[in-house]
Design a protein around this motif. Structure first.
Motif, PDB file in Angstrom:
ATOM      1  N   HIS A  98      -5.453  -7.007   4.079  1.00  0.00           N
ATOM      2  CA  HIS A  98      -5.829  -6.234   2.890  1.00  0.00           C
ATOM      3  C   HIS A  98      -5.410  -6.990   1.636  1.00  0.00           C
ATOM      4  CE1 HIS A  98      -6.899  -2.654   0.655  1.00  0.00           C
ATOM      5  NE2 HIS A  98      -5.736  -2.667   0.047  1.00  0.00           N
ATOM      6  N   ASP A  99      -6.301  -7.004   0.653  1.00  0.00           N
ATOM      7  CA  ASP A  99      -5.987  -7.630  -0.632  1.00  0.00           C
ATOM      8  C   ASP A  99      -5.929  -6.521  -1.663  1.00  0.00           C
ATOM      9  OD1 ASP A  99      -5.491  -9.417  -2.593  1.00  0.00           O
ATOM     10  OD2 ASP A  99      -7.400 -10.474  -2.463  1.00  0.00           O
ATOM     11  N   GLY A 100      -4.735  -6.073  -1.991  1.00  0.00           N
ATOM     12  CA  GLY A 100      -4.565  -4.936  -2.888  1.00  0.00           C
ATOM     13  C   GLY A 100      -4.317  -5.360  -4.324  1.00  0.00           C
ATOM     14  N   VAL A 105      -1.640  -8.011   2.278  1.00  0.00           N
ATOM     15  CA  VAL A 105      -1.095  -7.831   3.624  1.00  0.00           C
ATOM     16  C   VAL A 105      -1.786  -8.809   4.562  1.00  0.00           C
ATOM     17  CG1 VAL A 105      -0.653  -6.171   5.481  1.00  0.00           C
ATOM     18  CG2 VAL A 105      -0.794  -5.372   3.101  1.00  0.00           C
TER      19      VAL A 105
END
Lengths: 158, 99
Positions: A98-100, A105
């Motif tokens: 995940h690229d928040g 992550v």
């Protein structure tokens, strides 16, 4: 690998925006092995985590075009499945989970000859580079391991 | 389907040590529930996944730190739920499937 200098990744073998594959060769000798352990040298688990974190970090640097520096903030479910001894060739992989906003992550792993050695989920804060020296150093390290150079590209490992 | 508020409260209870019954619409996530920034990252990751959005927590934090928005606007549960609902509404694709 230069364990005592925290240079864990020797060469990037493949990278794309979603994942990275890299190679790391455990040295025959290192001061680390004098303590861990006398007569029975093993790469410490924390340095295997660092190796996975660095592969993940190079992936995130590659994704952002070196705009932001990833700082490790959480290690989840790290498992060490086998001992790692000197002169072992490690296959290090990291995939983006995940690229928040201000964080990312990854799911990272190390294998030896295709056999799973360790894995973990890693969380990073991604921040603007706090010092130009750090950005220059990271770019130099990336160049050293072939990140973004002619060796990059293609799928990211099994 | 449960409201955004209930889903976020469930996520916070599952991700942190805060008992579910302690989380109310007026709870301030940081001041009342004692969530620190690292736990909040975990919560944001879970919200991102659960709602299929990217919570702009970095921009929110910058606004609060710069004094251009009150912290309550983003970090009181009922307001947080409203912000999440707005983000979900903004990402809903049109009839053709959207971009």
């Amino acid at each position: 690998m230069r364990l005592e200098y925290f240079q864990m990744i020797d060469r990037v073998t493949a990278v794309d925006p979603e994942g990275i594959a890299a190679e790391a060769i455990v040295p025959a000798a290192s001061p680390v092995f004098e303590g861990h352990f006398p007569g029975h040298p093993l790469v410490p688990g924390v340095l295997l985590v660092e190796t996975m974190a660095q592969a993940s970090g190079y992936l995130l640097l590659h994704r952002s075009g070196f705009a932001r520096m990833p700082f490790l903030s959480t290690v989840k479910e790290a498992k060490f499945r086998s001992f790692v001894t000197p002169e072992t060739r490690l296959e290090v992989t990291a995939k983006l989970e995940h690229d928040g906003s201000g964080y990312a992550v990854t799911r990272a792993a190390i294998a030896v000859a295709g056999k799973r050695i360790c894995d973990a989920e890693l969380v990073f804060r991604t921040l603007p580079f706090p010092a130009p020296e750090l950005e220059a150093a990271m770019r130099a390290q990336a160049e050293r391991i072939g990140l973004g150079g002619p060796t990059g590209g293609g799928p990211h490992g099994p | 389907m449960a409201s955004a508020l209930d889903r976020i409260a469930d996520i916070i209870a599952e991700t942190s040590d805060v008992p579910r019954e302690k989380i109310t619409p007026d709870s301030h996530v940081i001041n009342d529930l004692g969530i620190d920034s690292l736990d909040f990252l975990d919560i944001v990751f879970a919200i991102d996944k659960a709602f299929g959005i990217k919570v702009p927590v970095e921009a929110w934090t910058q606004e609060v730190n710069a004094g251009t928005a009150p912290a309550e606007q983003y970090f009181v549960m009922k307001n947080l739920a409203t912000r999440i609902e707005e983000l979900v509404a903004a990402k809903v694709p049109g009839p053709s499937g959207g971009a």
